[in-house]
Design a protein around this motif. Structure first.
Motif, PDB file in Angstrom:
ATOM      1  N   GLY A 175     -16.227 119.851  64.588  1.00  0.00           N
ATOM      2  CA  GLY A 175     -16.628 121.199  64.195  1.00  0.00           C
ATOM      3  C   GLY A 175     -18.074 121.498  64.527  1.00  0.00           C
ATOM      4  O   GLY A 175     -18.402 122.601  64.981  1.00  0.00           O
ATOM      5  N   LEU A 176     -18.947 120.518  64.338  1.00  0.00           N
ATOM      6  CA  LEU A 176     -20.365 120.726  64.636  1.00  0.00           C
ATOM      7  C   LEU A 176     -20.597 120.911  66.133  1.00  0.00           C
ATOM      8  O   LEU A 176     -21.383 121.775  66.552  1.00  0.00           O
ATOM      9  N   TRP A 177     -19.920 120.102  66.949  1.00  0.00           N
ATOM     10  CA  TRP A 177     -20.099 120.263  68.397  1.00  0.00           C
ATOM     11  C   TRP A 177     -19.467 121.556  68.903  1.00  0.00           C
ATOM     12  O   TRP A 177     -19.979 122.168  69.852  1.00  0.00           O
ATOM     13  N   ASN A 178     -18.398 121.991  68.271  1.00  0.00           N
ATOM     14  CA  ASN A 178     -17.841 123.306  68.616  1.00  0.00           C
ATOM     15  C   ASN A 178     -18.838 124.405  68.276  1.00  0.00           C
ATOM     16  O   ASN A 178     -18.949 125.406  69.006  1.00  0.00           O
ATOM     17  N   PHE A 179     -19.561 124.229  67.185  1.00  0.00           N
ATOM     18  CA  PHE A 179     -20.590 125.188  66.790  1.00  0.00           C
ATOM     19  C   PHE A 179     -21.701 125.234  67.833  1.00  0.00           C
ATOM     20  O   PHE A 179     -22.159 126.311  68.232  1.00  0.00           O
ATOM     21  N   VAL A 180     -22.123 124.067  68.308  1.00  0.00           N
ATOM     22  CA  VAL A 180     -23.148 124.018  69.358  1.00  0.00           C
ATOM     23  C   VAL A 180     -22.627 124.692  70.623  1.00  0.00           C
ATOM     24  O   VAL A 180     -23.326 125.504  71.258  1.00  0.00           O
ATOM     25  N   ALA A 181     -21.379 124.387  70.993  1.00  0.00           N
ATOM     26  CA  ALA A 181     -20.805 124.945  72.220  1.00  0.00           C
ATOM     27  C   ALA A 181     -20.658 126.451  72.146  1.00  0.00           C
ATOM     28  O   ALA A 181     -20.694 127.133  73.184  1.00  0.00           O
ATOM     29  N   ALA A 182     -20.509 126.980  70.938  1.00  0.00           N
ATOM     30  CA  ALA A 182     -20.352 128.428  70.778  1.00  0.00           C
ATOM     31  C   ALA A 182     -21.605 129.198  71.193  1.00  0.00           C
ATOM     32  O   ALA A 182     -21.556 130.417  71.355  1.00  0.00           O
ATOM     33  N   HIS A 183     -22.716 128.494  71.391  1.00  0.00           N
ATOM     34  CA  HIS A 183     -23.968 129.141  71.790  1.00  0.00           C
ATOM     35  C   HIS A 183     -24.182 129.093  73.305  1.00  0.00           C
ATOM     36  O   HIS A 183     -25.285 129.342  73.781  1.00  0.00           O
ATOM     37  N   PHE A 184     -23.120 128.781  74.055  1.00  0.00           N
ATOM     38  CA  PHE A 184     -23.291 128.566  75.495  1.00  0.00           C
ATOM     39  C   PHE A 184     -23.843 129.798  76.208  1.00  0.00           C
ATOM     40  O   PHE A 184     -24.520 129.677  77.229  1.00  0.00           O
ATOM     41  N   SER A 185     -23.559 130.989  75.688  1.00  0.00           N
ATOM     42  CA  SER A 185     -24.040 132.202  76.356  1.00  0.00           C
ATOM     43  C   SER A 185     -25.528 132.445  76.107  1.00  0.00           C
ATOM     44  O   SER A 185     -26.144 133.268  76.786  1.00  0.00           O
TER      45      SER A 185
END
Length: 238
Positions: free
Chosen positions: A85-95
């Motif tokens: 979940g934490l890495w998905n949160f980080v990945a959500a900032h890719f833009s």
């Protein structure tokens, strides 16, 4: 995920549970938390906290974003669900970001855990461990129970009380006993090597290979069995 203040009670709770189950982690009181942020701009830091289906906080990432870089000061998780979940949160900032930078502890297999393992890692030796009182340290160390006794012959040029014999044997109830008698096989080493081995920075077989330990093959195999194979985690300044 929720964005919270870095000193939110849920952040403290997550870390307290993490520290109790991770090798070498500092048990932080308020002074330790203050020291942790001493050289940081707290106003710019954010805590991203992961909650499970029962609304229990299970992990956090302390971060800030600057110049299209997602900076991670610390990521702590108590379940694998929280890690994902934490890495998905980080990945959500890719833009918003071009790079992700942060510190992890040595040998954490981050490149293996990520779907795309094309990352750059560097090792920077920074911390040093020191056993101040060998006898007291051994009494509380989480050895696995052994069938046979053994004893360390330790040399310490700075602390005279650490020089000598430290025997380990387990009573009928499986409780560790520490004695100054040479019970079982001998293991000769200096205080630096003992610290390195018991903090699991290097395994007994490797230390024996590079001649930092004098012991029989049987004693080395026993050490491999009774010393936890956990990576030490430490990210505090002191």
């Amino acid at each position: 995920m929720e964005r919270l203040e870095i000193d939110d009670p849920d952040v403290i709770e997550i870390y307290n549970r993490f520290a109790l189950h991770n090798h070498g982690a500092m048990i932080r009181n308020q002074l330790n938390w203050d020291e942790y942020w001493r050289w940081e701009d707290e106003d710019e830091r954010i805590a991203g906290v992961y909650y499970d289906d029962n609304d229990i906080p299970q992990g956090y990432v302390l971060y800030w974003i600057a110049d299209e870089v997602f900076h991670i000061k610390e990521m702590v998780y108590n379940t694998q669900e929280a890690r994902i979940g934490l890495w998905n949160f980080v990945a959500a900032h890719f833009s918003m970001v071009e790079h992700v930078k942060g510190d992890i502890y040595k040998n954490e297999p981050l490149h293996f855990l990520l779907d795309d393992g094309d990352i750059m890692q560097t090792i920077h030796p920074y911390f040093m461990a020191r056993i101040v009182d060998v006898a007291q340290f051994l009494k509380v160390y989480p050895f696995e129970e052994a069938e046979k006794p053994l004893h360390f012959i330790v040399s310490d040029p700075l602390a005279d009380w650490n020089n000598g014999v430290f025997g380990l044997w387990w009573d009928e109830g499986g409780h560790l006993q520490v004695t100054d008698r040479p019970v079982g096989d001998p293991v000769k080493l200096d205080i630096q090597t003992l610290t390195t081995m018991l903090m699991s920075y290097r395994r007994p077989s490797y230390l024996a290979k590079i001649e930092r330990i004098e012991a029989s093959k049987a004693a080395i195999k026993q050490l491999e069995r009774i010393i936890p194979n956990d990576e030490p985690y430490f990210s505090d300044y002191f």
